[in-house]
Design an enzyme around this catalytic site. Structure first.
Site, short mmCIF file in Angstrom:
data_model
loop_
_atom_site.label_atom_id
_atom_site.label_comp_id
_atom_site.label_asym_id
_atom_site.label_seq_id
_atom_site.Cartn_x
_atom_site.Cartn_y
_atom_site.Cartn_z
N ASP A 70 0.81 -1.22 0.00
CA ASP A 70 0.00 0.00 0.00
C ASP A 70 0.85 1.27 0.00
O ASP A 70 0.31 2.37 0.15
CB ASP A 70 -0.92 0.02 1.24
CG ASP A 70 -2.26 -0.69 0.99
OD1 ASP A 70 -2.70 -0.77 -0.18
OD2 ASP A 70 -2.86 -1.16 1.98
N ARG A 95 0.56 -1.99 7.58
CA ARG A 95 1.05 -0.75 6.96
C ARG A 95 2.08 -0.02 7.81
O ARG A 95 2.63 0.99 7.38
CB ARG A 95 -0.13 0.20 6.63
CG ARG A 95 -1.09 -0.35 5.57
CD ARG A 95 -1.96 0.74 4.96
NE ARG A 95 -1.18 1.71 4.19
CZ ARG A 95 -1.69 2.79 3.63
NH1 ARG A 95 -2.97 3.07 3.75
NH2 ARG A 95 -0.93 3.62 2.94
N HIS A 169 -11.68 6.96 4.97
CA HIS A 169 -10.75 8.07 5.12
C HIS A 169 -11.48 9.34 4.69
O HIS A 169 -12.24 9.31 3.71
CB HIS A 169 -9.54 7.91 4.18
CG HIS A 169 -8.37 7.18 4.74
ND1 HIS A 169 -7.53 6.43 3.94
CD2 HIS A 169 -7.86 7.09 6.00
CE1 HIS A 169 -6.56 5.91 4.68
NE2 HIS A 169 -6.74 6.29 5.93
N CYS A 269 -5.20 9.62 -2.88
CA CYS A 269 -4.45 8.69 -2.02
C CYS A 269 -3.01 8.52 -2.50
O CYS A 269 -2.11 8.29 -1.70
CB CYS A 269 -5.10 7.31 -2.02
SG CYS A 269 -6.80 7.29 -1.45
#
Ligand code: ARG
Length: 276
Positions: A70, A95, A169, A269
């Site tokens: 990610d 993450r 988010h 993102c």
């Protein structure tokens, strides 16, 4: 309506999707059995970077690391305001390795990174606009991190409650059309139903001229857009939203990041803004 929108050159940090993949599921978009076409992902991402450069923006690259699929979502690594870096502390253990990886880029570029004590996912949930920081909570970043960010920057942080797991988010439900640092007025675009009723009221009060989007546009990652004050890099799937943006005097620039939607990410993102 003819409005003169004025773009401002930005500095962006990105991270090439060399190891991009969906290997775990930490949001409703992710499923281990929808394979990623990495070659297509790469082409789509390169188009995004080229688009930024063609519009006159500066693009810097963090080095991708194996085992961090990610990492391409650079927006989650920090919030940078006035050259000060408020780093991240990821919710998902998968993450957390990204924290040090991005910190290395910042250190090398001459920045000191403040590491928050509670979960905070950078520009994924912290969105500066008009002298404030809008801050999402409900799924990832915590109210404790909001307080820490306010203390760190000395900028008022406005907490907003996210209520729909598809918009986990803040940057999947809202983006800044104009940050208010140029001649234009600070303004945002958002999907109201992603927020609690009280948070919706806060947004209406702060941004009476906001552009609102439909669920269809939001599900097409239309709110995960990047604006330079004039051009709005937007998912081509968000057709209704593009038309609304044009009516409001913005220039929608479609860039398709469909492979990244499989991980729950899109244009914003993949884009960390470095504000001097
Ligand atoms: N798979 C990533 C996650 O769930 C996607 C992050 C998307 N980034 C963003 N700024 N919304 O954490």
């Amino acid at each position: 309506m003819s409005l003169m929108r004025v773009p401002r050159a930005r500095r962006y940090l990105v991270c090439e999707p060399r190891y991009f993949d969906v290997q775990y599921a930490i949001n409703p978009w992710m499923s281990e059995d929808s394979p990623v076409d990495r070659a297509l992902a790469r082409t789509q991402w390169e188009t995004l970077v080229r688009t930024y450069r063609d519009l006159g923006h500066t693009v810097e690259h963090a080095r991708p690391e194996p085992g961090l699929p990610d990492m391409v979502f650079a927006a989650n690594c920090a919030l940078v305001l006035g050259g000060r870096v408020f780093g991240s502390r990821f919710h998902a253990p998968q993450r957390r390795g990204e924290e040090a990886a991005f910190e290395a880029w910042f250190k090398n570029a001459g920045y000191v990174v403040h590491r928050p004590e509670s979960v905070c996912e950078g520009e994924g949930d912290l969105v500066p606009v008009g002298g404030f920081v809008l801050a999402g909570h409900g799924f990832r970043t915590t109210p404790d991190a909001h307080r820490e960010a306010q203390e760190f920057f000395g900028t008022p942080v406005i907490g907003l409650t996210l209520v729909d797991p598809y918009f986990y988010h803040l940057d999947t439900a809202l983006f800044v059309l104009d940050d208010g640092h140029g001649d234009g007025q600070a303004n945002v675009c958002y999907y109201p139903d992603a927020f609690s009723p009280g948070s919706r009221e806060v947004l209406t009060r702060m941004f009476p001229d906001a552009v609102t989007a439909t669920r269809e546009d939001a599900m097409a990652f239309g709110l995960n857009s990047v604006s330079d004050g004039k051009h709005v890099i937007v998912a081509p799937q968000a057709t209704g939203l593009s038309a609304r943006l044009t009516e409001h005097g913005y220039d929608p620039v479609p860039v398709d990041l469909s492979e990244f939607h499989k991980a729950g990410g899109g244009i914003k993102c993949c884009t960390q803004e470095i504000r001097a």
